[in-house]
Design an enzyme around this catalytic site. Structure first.
Site, PDB file in Angstrom:
ATOM      1  N   GLY A   1      -1.309  50.487  66.022  1.00  0.00           N
ATOM      2  CA  GLY A   1      -0.349  50.326  66.455  1.00  0.00           C
ATOM      3  C   GLY A   1       0.782  50.559  65.399  1.00  0.00           C
ATOM      4  O   GLY A   1       0.859  50.177  64.079  1.00  0.00           O
TER       5      GLY A   1
ATOM      6  N   ARG B   1       8.307  55.251  52.041  1.00  0.00           N
ATOM      7  CA  ARG B   1       9.163  55.934  51.082  1.00  0.00           C
ATOM      8  C   ARG B   1       9.114  54.770  49.982  1.00  0.00           C
ATOM      9  O   ARG B   1       8.680  55.793  48.599  1.00  0.00           O
ATOM     10  CB  ARG B   1      10.830  55.530  51.862  1.00  0.00           C
TER      11      ARG B   1
ATOM     12  N   ARG C   1      -5.396  55.923  66.967  1.00  0.00           N
ATOM     13  CA  ARG C   1      -6.841  55.362  66.637  1.00  0.00           C
ATOM     14  C   ARG C   1      -8.203  56.759  67.485  1.00  0.00           C
ATOM     15  O   ARG C   1      -7.858  56.929  68.070  1.00  0.00           O
ATOM     16  CB  ARG C   1      -6.678  54.022  68.185  1.00  0.00           C
TER      17      ARG C   1
ATOM     18  N   ASP D   1      -5.847  44.422  61.802  1.00  0.00           N
ATOM     19  CA  ASP D   1      -7.608  44.672  61.273  1.00  0.00           C
ATOM     20  C   ASP D   1      -7.934  45.320  61.324  1.00  0.00           C
ATOM     21  O   ASP D   1      -9.081  45.749  60.194  1.00  0.00           O
ATOM     22  CB  ASP D   1      -7.811  43.512  61.932  1.00  0.00           C
TER      23      ASP D   1
ATOM     24  N   THR E   1       1.152  45.682  61.021  1.00  0.00           N
ATOM     25  CA  THR E   1       1.277  44.395  62.633  1.00  0.00           C
ATOM     26  C   THR E   1       2.529  43.375  63.161  1.00  0.00           C
ATOM     27  O   THR E   1       2.600  42.587  62.230  1.00  0.00           O
ATOM     28  CB  THR E   1      -0.022  43.967  62.899  1.00  0.00           C
TER      29      THR E   1
ATOM     30  N   ASP F   1       2.328  40.934  64.848  1.00  0.00           N
ATOM     31  CA  ASP F   1       1.426  40.046  65.845  1.00  0.00           C
ATOM     32  C   ASP F   1       1.753  39.188  64.968  1.00  0.00           C
ATOM     33  O   ASP F   1       1.098  37.620  65.181  1.00  0.00           O
ATOM     34  CB  ASP F   1      -0.213  40.275  66.036  1.00  0.00           C
TER      35      ASP F   1
ATOM     36  N   ASP G   1      -0.854  38.342  62.409  1.00  0.00           N
ATOM     37  CA  ASP G   1      -2.184  37.964  63.421  1.00  0.00           C
ATOM     38  C   ASP G   1      -3.317  38.146  61.551  1.00  0.00           C
ATOM     39  O   ASP G   1      -4.981  37.867  62.562  1.00  0.00           O
ATOM     40  CB  ASP G   1      -2.415  38.222  64.279  1.00  0.00           C
TER      41      ASP G   1
ATOM     42  N   GLY H   1       1.079  38.981  71.223  1.00  0.00           N
ATOM     43  CA  GLY H   1      -0.155  39.136  71.749  1.00  0.00           C
ATOM     44  C   GLY H   1      -0.763  38.280  71.769  1.00  0.00           C
ATOM     45  O   GLY H   1      -1.011  37.417  73.210  1.00  0.00           O
ATOM     46  N   ARG H   2      -2.190  38.775  71.980  1.00  0.00           N
ATOM     47  CA  ARG H   2      -3.322  39.040  73.127  1.00  0.00           C
ATOM     48  C   ARG H   2      -3.850  37.328  72.283  1.00  0.00           C
ATOM     49  O   ARG H   2      -4.611  37.009  73.243  1.00  0.00           O
ATOM     50  CB  ARG H   2      -3.701  39.928  72.931  1.00  0.00           C
TER      51      ARG H   2
END
Length: 320
Positions: free
Chosen positions: A11, A21, A72, A103, A125, A127, A129, A170-171
């Protein structure tokens, strides 16, 4: 090293362009050739690669998304895909690689590293996480985006004496919801890491209404449920008028914050320095406001730790 590559994968996240840059400028400072790899691992397998010039990164630090695009790739995960990527790396004389993503991206980088490619990973990311680093590139911007949207939503909720429930990304990690819930602010924050019964939330909203507080804000991370489902539950079990809002991709778009621009720049300058020292198989992060690097395998294995003290503070503040 004299020839390195850089790609963004998974993502997109605000700050990726700042990272690109910084990589080019730090590489040029060390007399390196920097090859831009377009569309992530998919583009690597297909040879979508070109030498980057200063003009490519002029005036991109303030732009969201990634000029290298992203994708992806399931094919890359196969032995054939990995073999093709290695062939392309060799054909373009790329001696080291900087990879920016989450990840899943890190796992792809580890596969390359195990085949002898010096790889340095940068956490990108929204998230936040990834357990080995305090912050990931894009998280701060996402929180700011959510915070500003909450302010707008609250205005119209107040005009109609309604409750608003805002669903954010945010799963498995509720950091966006938690931080936005404190700074937004929200009266109730629902997270995947905390068991907060909807019955308890409904009771709090009813109590707020009885106390004359007709407008409340609820933030729910997608891993804790859907805003439409929560709103339906409240409508079926209380007399509270509530409207659901799902923010979607608006959270990870737009201009990166100063914090994310700075974080991306620091991390990628450090990544170039590692490759200049022929040091691969590392992941760059930040701890206690200091740039660090750890073995890539350790970064992937590190479990994200939920900040219970921050959540407790959130609960305390939202009482009043």
């Amino acid at each position: 090293m004299k020839r390195i590559g850089i790609l963004t994968s998974g993502g997109d996240t605000p700050g990726m362009n700042a990272a690109i840059r910084a990589t080019l400028k730090a590489g040029l400072d060390k007399q390196m050739t920097v090859m831009g790899i377009y569309h992530g691992y998919q583009g690597l397998m297909e040879g979508r690669i070109k030498q980057m010039q200063y003009s490519d990164v002029h005036n991109i630090i303030d732009r969201g998304g990634t000029i290298l695009r992203t994708a992806r790739s399931e094919v890359f995960k196969t032995p054939e895909g990995l073999s093709r990527a290695l062939q392309i790396i060799s054909a373009y004389d790329i001696e080291g690689l900087i990879v920016i993503g989450g990840d899943g991206t890190f796992c792809g980088a580890r596969a390359l590293s195990e085949k002898g490619v010096p790889v340095v990973c940068i956490p990108g990311t929204i998230d936040n996480d990834m357990g080995y680093t305090d912050f990931t590139i894009g998280f701060d911007t996402a929180v700011n985006n959510v915070m500003h949207e909450i302010s707008k939503i609250r205005d119209t909720m107040r005009a109609h004496d309604r409750v608003g429930v805002v669903e954010v990304m945010g799963r498995q990690c509720g950091d966006i919801a938690l931080w936005a819930g404190i700074t937004g602010p929200a009266d109730i924050t629902l997270l995947p890491e905390v068991d907060y019964p909807w019955e308890k939330a409904a009771q709090k909203l009813v109590e707020n209404k009885l106390r004359g507080r007709l407008t409340s804000m609820v933030i729910i991370a997608e891993g804790a449920g859907k805003a439409v489902d929560f709103a339906k539950y409240i409508e079926e079990n209380t007399d509270v008028e509530i409207k659901p809002v799902t923010l979607g991709y608006i959270q990870r778009g737009g201009n990166p914050s100063a914090q994310d621009r700075m974080l991306a720049t620091k991390m990628c300058v450090h990544a170039v320095e590692l490759l200049d020292e022929n040091c691969g198989g590392r992941a760059v992060g930040i701890r206690d406001n200091k740039i660090i690097d750890v073995p890539l395998s350790d970064a992937i294995a590190a479990k994200d730790v939920f900040d219970h003290s921050l959540y407790n503070m959130s609960e305390m503040i939202s009482k009043f």
